[in-house]
Design an enzyme around this catalytic site. Structure first.
Site, PDB file in Angstrom:
ATOM      1  N   LYS A 289     -10.372  13.462   7.123  1.00  0.00           N
ATOM      2  CA  LYS A 289      -9.873  13.267   8.479  1.00  0.00           C
ATOM      3  C   LYS A 289      -9.920  14.584   9.251  1.00  0.00           C
ATOM      4  O   LYS A 289      -9.935  15.672   8.662  1.00  0.00           O
ATOM      5  CB  LYS A 289      -8.426  12.754   8.449  1.00  0.00           C
TER       6      LYS A 289
ATOM      7  N   ASP B 161       1.462   6.767   5.418  1.00  0.00           N
ATOM      8  CA  ASP B 161       0.493   5.790   4.927  1.00  0.00           C
ATOM      9  C   ASP B 161       1.030   4.987   3.741  1.00  0.00           C
ATOM     10  O   ASP B 161       0.322   4.162   3.182  1.00  0.00           O
ATOM     11  CB  ASP B 161      -0.816   6.486   4.542  1.00  0.00           C
TER      12      ASP B 161
ATOM     13  N   LYS C 130       0.850  -1.196   0.000  1.00  0.00           N
ATOM     14  CA  LYS C 130       0.000   0.000   0.000  1.00  0.00           C
ATOM     15  C   LYS C 130       0.880   1.238   0.000  1.00  0.00           C
ATOM     16  O   LYS C 130       1.634   1.477   0.937  1.00  0.00           O
ATOM     17  CB  LYS C 130      -0.917   0.003   1.223  1.00  0.00           C
TER      18      LYS C 130
ATOM     19  N   ARG D 180      -7.668  -0.518   1.187  1.00  0.00           N
ATOM     20  CA  ARG D 180      -8.161  -1.831   0.738  1.00  0.00           C
ATOM     21  C   ARG D 180      -8.549  -1.807  -0.738  1.00  0.00           C
ATOM     22  O   ARG D 180      -8.469  -2.824  -1.414  1.00  0.00           O
ATOM     23  CB  ARG D 180      -9.338  -2.259   1.615  1.00  0.00           C
TER      24      ARG D 180
ATOM     25  N   ASP E  89     -12.362   7.228   3.231  1.00  0.00           N
ATOM     26  CA  ASP E  89     -11.162   7.067   4.065  1.00  0.00           C
ATOM     27  C   ASP E  89     -10.823   5.594   4.284  1.00  0.00           C
ATOM     28  O   ASP E  89      -9.884   5.277   5.006  1.00  0.00           O
ATOM     29  CB  ASP E  89     -11.371   7.772   5.411  1.00  0.00           C
TER      30      ASP E  89
ATOM     31  N   ASP F  90      -2.695  10.761   2.878  1.00  0.00           N
ATOM     32  CA  ASP F  90      -4.090  10.380   3.050  1.00  0.00           C
ATOM     33  C   ASP F  90      -4.846  11.470   3.795  1.00  0.00           C
ATOM     34  O   ASP F  90      -4.741  11.583   5.018  1.00  0.00           O
ATOM     35  CB  ASP F  90      -4.185   9.053   3.807  1.00  0.00           C
TER      36      ASP F  90
ATOM     37  N   GLU G 266      -9.582   3.679   1.910  1.00  0.00           N
ATOM     38  CA  GLU G 266      -9.057   3.643   0.548  1.00  0.00           C
ATOM     39  C   GLU G 266      -7.962   2.599   0.335  1.00  0.00           C
ATOM     40  O   GLU G 266      -7.768   2.115  -0.775  1.00  0.00           O
ATOM     41  CB  GLU G 266      -8.524   5.030   0.153  1.00  0.00           C
TER      42      GLU G 266
END
Length: 493
Positions: A242, A253, A230, A316, A312, A235, A314
């Site tokens: 957020k 991230d 990932k 996956r 949020d 993010d 995202e």
């Protein structure tokens, strides 16, 4: 400590501690087994054998302890004498802490690490974590002097004595290019080729999203392994944005992709006998006119449709595209994805243990053992798709991207979302490792995941130290000729 050069030497040589400060580190029972003759040249004339023995007598680790040997130029520090079954026998986290707190100052310093041979890899990785590389402090640019820390290992128990420097190459920075041409699918090409997850997450950003692949395909390979990382470079949470306290730090991230890149370089450089693909799912989850909206439906690379109910969630989405690509296009036998996926991971397994979810019980045990061997600790999550995957039920698509009930093992569910895009009946090995919490310590990255991958897949390496720490390779207690034979037995499944 960003301007420190770490050097691992078979012998650090002799020096007055006033000119080269020294830290001696190990478990107390191992420190007692360190011969004075081995240490004398690094402490005299400032420290005598009587002072050394007296210092050992004062140490009472609970869980750690330290004692100055000569002013602030020489120190001995003791690691925990015992650790629990869910910790690394090397006590790797405590090694990093003690080095940061107890290593004397100076331009040229030395660490003598006293441990058993089976703990060398984890100890070396823990030492390296004490010296982060990145800084943007203005004062750093004005410093011209480079500080050097020389590390010497002394082994106790079987095969004791000084450590050969050749067996520690895997923890050094890889300085040379691997001469591998990456495959890159970017921006609108992602959309055209069906990568709806990666494209949907990253399409609003200034820098377009991409899928990048590095491939190592040696002659004689017996299987194909894919590591999928990932790589959310930042993010914001997207339109499900957020808050002001949860968004800072989201530069990390991309920790899963970063770990896989570092591990891929080290693995290939050390000699890897099977096909290995590093798949990087890269995007910035930004806010803008083109951003994905809640209620949008995306078609992912697997062909399955996903209703977005949380922008949020995202990670996956991009990993689902990555594992489907590894399955369909790369023909992988083993797919491992690594990600800073869920905040719930830190609640489920804590700050030090990553969470592992897998369709294979043997590999679950192997991940736990590899973590104990290398210091990148791992603990299992519940794998039960028949009970948990219904959390993603959608009335208009194959699934939603976020769970209905956040109290129902959300970290397991997030991993199951990824697995569903290769199928729960897929015959290969799928491993998901959520590293959201251990990827950082405070505001610093830890480099978590590199050592874990090197250890977990060390059985397919040509490196004898990686063979030693691999739970799927040869046994470190075996005779040398048997270890050499086992290191050629490369099947991991």
């Amino acid at each position: 400590m960003a301007n420190v050069q770490l050097e691992f030497q078979a012998s650090a040589g002799e020096a007055d501690p006033q000119s080269r400060p020294l830290l001696v580190l190990g478990q107390l029972h191992n420190l007692h087994r360190l011969p004075w003759a081995q240490l004398r040249g690094k402490l005299q004339p400032r420290v005598t054998e009587e002072i050394w023995q007296s210092a050992l007598g004062t140490l009472n680790p609970n869980p750690t302890d330290s004692c100055p040997l000569y002013l602030n130029y020489a120190t001995v520090a003791a690691l925990p004498s015992r650790v629990s079954r869910h910790n690394s026998p090397s006590a790797a986290q405590f090694i990093t802490r003690l080095v940061r707190n107890c290593l004397p100052g100076g331009v040229n310093r030395c660490i003598v690490m006293v441990c058993e041979r089976s703990e060398v890899f984890a100890s070396a990785c823990a030492l390296a974590r004490a010296f982060p590389l990145f800084t943007h402090r203005s004062s750093a640019s004005r410093r011209t002097e480079k500080k050097t820390v020389t590390v010497e290992f002394f082994l106790v128990g079987q095969n004791n004595g000084p450590m050969e420097v050749a067996t520690l190459k895997e923890i050094k920075k890889v300085g040379k290019d691997l001469r591998i041409t990456p495959t890159i699918i970017r921006d609108e090409e992602l959309k055209e080729r069906g990568f709806g997850g990666i494209y949907g997450v990253g399409k609003a950003a200034l820098h377009p999203p991409a899928l990048a692949v590095l491939s190592h395909t040696p002659d004689g390979a017996t299987q194909t392994i894919a590591w999928v990382g990932k790589g959310i470079v930042y993010d914001t949470g997207g339109l499900s944005i957020k808050g002001k306290t949860t968004m800072p730090g989201m530069k990390r991230d991309c920790g899963g992709a970063a770990a896989i890149l570092g591990a891929f370089k080290a693995t290939v450089k050390q000699g890897f006998k099977d096909n290995l693909h590093a798949v990087f799912c890269l995007a910035e989850n930004a806010v803008g006119p083109r951003a994905t909206r809640p209620d949008d439906i995306h078609v992912l690379y697997s062909g399955k449709t996903v209703e977005i109910n949380n922008t949020d969630a995202e990670g996956r989405l991009i990993l689902a595209d990555g594992v489907a690509y590894a399955c369909k296009d790369l023909g992988a036998d083993i797919i491992l994805d690594m990600a800073t996926l869920t905040g719930a991971q830190g609640i489920a397994t804590g700050k030090y243990h990553a969470a592992v979810l897998t369709n294979n019980e043997e590999w679950e045990k192997a991940c736990v053992k590899a973590g104990r061997n290398c210091g990148d600790l791992v603990h299992p999550l519940v794998y039960c798709p028949e009970l948990h995957f219904s959390e993603f039920t959608s009335a208009v698509a194959d699934m939603k991207n976020s769970v209905a009930d956040r109290d129902n093992t959300p970290s397991s569910c997030a991993g199951l979302f990824i697995a569903s895009h290769i199928g729960f009946d897929w015959p290969g090995v799928w491993v998901h490792i959520d590293i959201a919490a251990p990827v950082h310590a405070g505001e610093r990255a830890t480099g978590y995941g590199v050592a874990l991958l090197l250890s977990l897949f060390g059985g397919a390496s040509e490196d004898p130290l990686l063979n030693l720490v691999s739970p799927l390779g040869c046994n470190g207690d075996s005779p040398p000729e048997e270890m050499e034979r086992d290191s050629k037995r490369r099947r991991l499944v």
